[in-house]
Design a protein around this motif. Sequence first.
Motif, PDB file in Angstrom:
ATOM      1  N   VAL A   2       0.875  -1.169   0.000  1.00 19.47           N
ATOM      2  CA  VAL A   2       0.000   0.000   0.000  1.00 19.47           C
ATOM      3  C   VAL A   2       0.914   1.221   0.000  1.00 19.47           C
ATOM      4  CG1 VAL A   2      -1.776   1.256   1.262  1.00 19.47           C
ATOM      5  CG2 VAL A   2      -1.768  -1.247   1.268  1.00 19.47           C
ATOM      6  N   HIS A   3       0.637   2.143  -0.900  1.00 22.77           N
ATOM      7  CA  HIS A   3       1.541   3.257  -1.148  1.00 22.77           C
ATOM      8  C   HIS A   3       0.740   4.545  -1.229  1.00 22.77           C
ATOM      9  CE1 HIS A   3       4.325   5.681  -3.649  1.00 22.77           C
ATOM     10  NE2 HIS A   3       5.251   4.875  -3.225  1.00 22.77           N
ATOM     11  N   SER A   4       1.183   5.579  -0.560  1.00 23.49           N
ATOM     12  CA  SER A   4       0.528   6.879  -0.657  1.00 23.49           C
ATOM     13  C   SER A   4       0.900   7.545  -1.969  1.00 23.49           C
ATOM     14  CB  SER A   4       0.964   7.784   0.501  1.00 23.49           C
ATOM     15  OG  SER A   4       0.486   9.101   0.290  1.00 23.49           O
ATOM     16  N   GLY A   5      -0.094   8.093  -2.636  1.00 22.37           N
ATOM     17  CA  GLY A   5       0.172   8.855  -3.849  1.00 22.37           C
ATOM     18  C   GLY A   5       1.061  10.063  -3.590  1.00 22.37           C
ATOM     19  N   LEU A   6       1.117  10.528  -2.337  1.00 23.74           N
ATOM     20  CA  LEU A   6       1.979  11.657  -1.992  1.00 23.74           C
ATOM     21  C   LEU A   6       3.457  11.301  -2.088  1.00 23.74           C
ATOM     22  CD1 LEU A   6       0.037  12.988   1.120  1.00 23.74           C
ATOM     23  CD2 LEU A   6       0.032  13.931  -1.195  1.00 23.74           C
ATOM     24  N   CYS A   7       3.762  10.023  -2.117  1.00 24.49           N
ATOM     25  CA  CYS A   7       5.157   9.559  -2.151  1.00 24.49           C
ATOM     26  C   CYS A   7       5.702   9.441  -3.573  1.00 24.49           C
ATOM     27  CB  CYS A   7       5.282   8.210  -1.452  1.00 24.49           C
ATOM     28  SG  CYS A   7       4.933   8.279   0.296  1.00 24.49           S
ATOM     29  N   GLY A   8       4.883   9.680  -4.564  1.00 28.54           N
ATOM     30  CA  GLY A   8       5.363   9.582  -5.941  1.00 28.54           C
ATOM     31  C   GLY A   8       5.253   8.172  -6.484  1.00 28.54           C
ATOM     32  N   THR A   9       4.066   7.784  -6.851  1.00 28.42           N
ATOM     33  CA  THR A   9       3.820   6.426  -7.335  1.00 28.42           C
ATOM     34  C   THR A   9       4.676   6.082  -8.538  1.00 28.42           C
ATOM     35  OG1 THR A   9       1.562   6.547  -6.496  1.00 28.42           O
ATOM     36  CG2 THR A   9       2.019   4.843  -8.131  1.00 28.42           C
ATOM     37  N   GLU A  10       4.766   6.977  -9.494  1.00 31.39           N
ATOM     38  CA  GLU A  10       5.560   6.698 -10.697  1.00 31.39           C
ATOM     39  C   GLU A  10       7.030   6.491 -10.365  1.00 31.39           C
ATOM     40  OE1 GLU A  10       4.407   5.909 -13.695  1.00 31.39           O
ATOM     41  OE2 GLU A  10       2.416   6.136 -12.825  1.00 31.39           O
ATOM     42  N   ASP A  11       7.555   7.273  -9.439  1.00 31.37           N
ATOM     43  CA  ASP A  11       8.954   7.091  -9.014  1.00 31.37           C
ATOM     44  C   ASP A  11       9.151   5.711  -8.390  1.00 31.37           C
ATOM     45  OD1 ASP A  11       9.712   9.622  -9.852  1.00 31.37           O
ATOM     46  OD2 ASP A  11       9.447  10.518  -7.869  1.00 31.37           O
ATOM     47  N   THR A  12       8.206   5.298  -7.563  1.00 30.07           N
ATOM     48  CA  THR A  12       8.302   3.988  -6.921  1.00 30.07           C
ATOM     49  C   THR A  12       8.244   2.873  -7.958  1.00 30.07           C
ATOM     50  OG1 THR A  12       7.347   4.837  -4.888  1.00 30.07           O
ATOM     51  CG2 THR A  12       7.237   2.450  -5.223  1.00 30.07           C
ATOM     52  N   LEU A  13       7.327   2.989  -8.916  1.00 27.93           N
ATOM     53  CA  LEU A  13       7.242   1.978  -9.975  1.00 27.93           C
ATOM     54  C   LEU A  13       8.557   1.896 -10.755  1.00 27.93           C
ATOM     55  CD1 LEU A  13       3.649   2.705 -11.317  1.00 27.93           C
ATOM     56  CD2 LEU A  13       4.372   0.724  -9.959  1.00 27.93           C
ATOM     57  N   GLN A  14       9.145   3.051 -11.048  1.00 29.83           N
ATOM     58  CA  GLN A  14      10.417   3.072 -11.784  1.00 29.83           C
ATOM     59  C   GLN A  14      11.542   2.438 -10.963  1.00 29.83           C
ATOM     60  OE1 GLN A  14      11.160   3.827 -14.941  1.00 29.83           O
ATOM     61  NE2 GLN A  14      13.233   3.158 -14.456  1.00 29.83           N
ATOM     62  N   ARG A  15      11.596   2.728  -9.695  1.00 29.22           N
ATOM     63  CA  ARG A  15      12.651   2.152  -8.840  1.00 29.22           C
ATOM     64  C   ARG A  15      12.509   0.639  -8.721  1.00 29.22           C
ATOM     65  NH1 ARG A  15      13.346   6.651  -4.034  1.00 29.22           N
ATOM     66  NH2 ARG A  15      14.006   8.294  -5.448  1.00 29.22           N
ATOM     67  N   LEU A  16      11.283   0.165  -8.582  1.00 29.01           N
ATOM     68  CA  LEU A  16      11.064  -1.276  -8.529  1.00 29.01           C
ATOM     69  C   LEU A  16      11.463  -1.928  -9.849  1.00 29.01           C
ATOM     70  CD1 LEU A  16       7.662  -1.268  -6.631  1.00 29.01           C
ATOM     71  CD2 LEU A  16       9.834  -2.180  -5.764  1.00 29.01           C
ATOM     72  N   PHE A  33      -7.683  12.227   5.010  1.00 24.06           N
ATOM     73  CA  PHE A  33      -6.446  12.136   5.788  1.00 24.06           C
ATOM     74  C   PHE A  33      -6.718  11.442   7.110  1.00 24.06           C
ATOM     75  CE2 PHE A  33      -4.324  16.236   3.987  1.00 24.06           C
ATOM     76  CZ  PHE A  33      -4.019  15.562   2.827  1.00 24.06           C
ATOM     77  N   GLY A  34      -5.803  10.569   7.487  1.00 22.22           N
ATOM     78  CA  GLY A  34      -5.841   9.936   8.800  1.00 22.22           C
ATOM     79  C   GLY A  34      -5.062  10.784   9.791  1.00 22.22           C
ATOM     80  N   PRO A  35      -4.846  10.263  10.986  1.00 25.37           N
ATOM     81  CA  PRO A  35      -4.177  11.044  12.031  1.00 25.37           C
ATOM     82  C   PRO A  35      -2.748  11.460  11.686  1.00 25.37           C
ATOM     83  CG  PRO A  35      -4.926   8.898  12.876  1.00 25.37           C
ATOM     84  CD  PRO A  35      -5.325   8.980  11.450  1.00 25.37           C
ATOM     85  N   VAL A  36      -2.021  10.614  10.980  1.00 26.06           N
ATOM     86  CA  VAL A  36      -0.620  10.950  10.662  1.00 26.06           C
ATOM     87  C   VAL A  36      -0.564  12.117   9.685  1.00 26.06           C
ATOM     88  CG1 VAL A  36       1.514  10.110   9.620  1.00 26.06           C
ATOM     89  CG2 VAL A  36       0.236   8.639  11.170  1.00 26.06           C
ATOM     90  N   GLN A  54      -6.432  20.629   0.198  1.00 21.23           N
ATOM     91  CA  GLN A  54      -6.404  19.162   0.098  1.00 21.23           C
ATOM     92  C   GLN A  54      -6.567  18.511   1.464  1.00 21.23           C
ATOM     93  OE1 GLN A  54      -3.047  17.654  -2.085  1.00 21.23           O
ATOM     94  NE2 GLN A  54      -3.601  15.532  -1.699  1.00 21.23           N
ATOM     95  N   ASP A  55      -7.511  17.578   1.529  1.00 22.41           N
ATOM     96  CA  ASP A  55      -7.728  16.844   2.774  1.00 22.41           C
ATOM     97  C   ASP A  55      -7.975  15.356   2.510  1.00 22.41           C
ATOM     98  OD1 ASP A  55     -10.245  16.947   1.683  1.00 22.41           O
ATOM     99  OD2 ASP A  55     -11.215  17.800   3.445  1.00 22.41           O
ATOM    100  N   THR A  56      -7.601  14.916   1.299  1.00 21.44           N
ATOM    101  CA  THR A  56      -7.703  13.497   0.950  1.00 21.44           C
ATOM    102  C   THR A  56      -6.375  13.031   0.371  1.00 21.44           C
ATOM    103  OG1 THR A  56      -8.525  13.978  -1.275  1.00 21.44           O
ATOM    104  CG2 THR A  56     -10.178  13.583   0.465  1.00 21.44           C
ATOM    105  N   GLU A  57      -6.195  11.739   0.424  1.00 13.84           N
ATOM    106  CA  GLU A  57      -4.965  11.111  -0.050  1.00 13.84           C
ATOM    107  C   GLU A  57      -5.344   9.950  -0.956  1.00 13.84           C
ATOM    108  OE1 GLU A  57      -1.274   8.783   2.090  1.00 13.84           O
ATOM    109  OE2 GLU A  57      -3.156   8.917   3.176  1.00 13.84           O
ATOM    110  N   LYS A  58      -4.594   9.799  -2.045  1.00 15.79           N
ATOM    111  CA  LYS A  58      -4.794   8.647  -2.919  1.00 15.79           C
ATOM    112  C   LYS A  58      -3.867   7.530  -2.448  1.00 15.79           C
ATOM    113  CE  LYS A  58      -4.757   7.191  -7.734  1.00 15.79           C
ATOM    114  NZ  LYS A  58      -4.511   7.631  -9.121  1.00 15.79           N
ATOM    115  N   LEU A  59      -4.461   6.400  -2.110  1.00 21.19           N
ATOM    116  CA  LEU A  59      -3.687   5.210  -1.778  1.00 21.19           C
ATOM    117  C   LEU A  59      -3.700   4.289  -2.988  1.00 21.19           C
ATOM    118  CD1 LEU A  59      -4.907   4.325   1.821  1.00 21.19           C
ATOM    119  CD2 LEU A  59      -2.869   5.589   1.148  1.00 21.19           C
ATOM    120  N   VAL A  60      -2.560   3.713  -3.302  1.00 23.26           N
ATOM    121  CA  VAL A  60      -2.472   2.779  -4.415  1.00 23.26           C
ATOM    122  C   VAL A  60      -1.927   1.450  -3.906  1.00 23.26           C
ATOM    123  CG1 VAL A  60      -2.191   4.548  -6.188  1.00 23.26           C
ATOM    124  CG2 VAL A  60      -0.184   3.618  -5.102  1.00 23.26           C
TER     125      VAL A  60
END
Length: 67
Positions: A2-16, A33-36, A54-60
């Motif tokens: 499970v990955h937050s879209g705020l972390c850069g999904t495309e970057d993560t896919l490229q690194r993997l 958004f959750g507590p964190v 912004q008060d929502t996060e995309k989880l992938v």
Amino acid sequence: MVHSGLCGTEDTLQRLSSAGLRATVGDHAVIPFGPVLCSRAAWLRCRGLLDEAQDTEKLVIIRAENS
């Protein structure tokens, strides 16, 4: 994973992929958004990582397998 879209999904896919894995996004959801993230929202906004309203996060869901 499970990955937050705020972390850069495309970057993560490229690194993997660079590590020899076949990585794809299997699903996603937009959630409030959750507590964190609530506790870090001002910091993220100061750094330009969140819009002011912004008060929502995309989880992938990322699936990675050996190529």
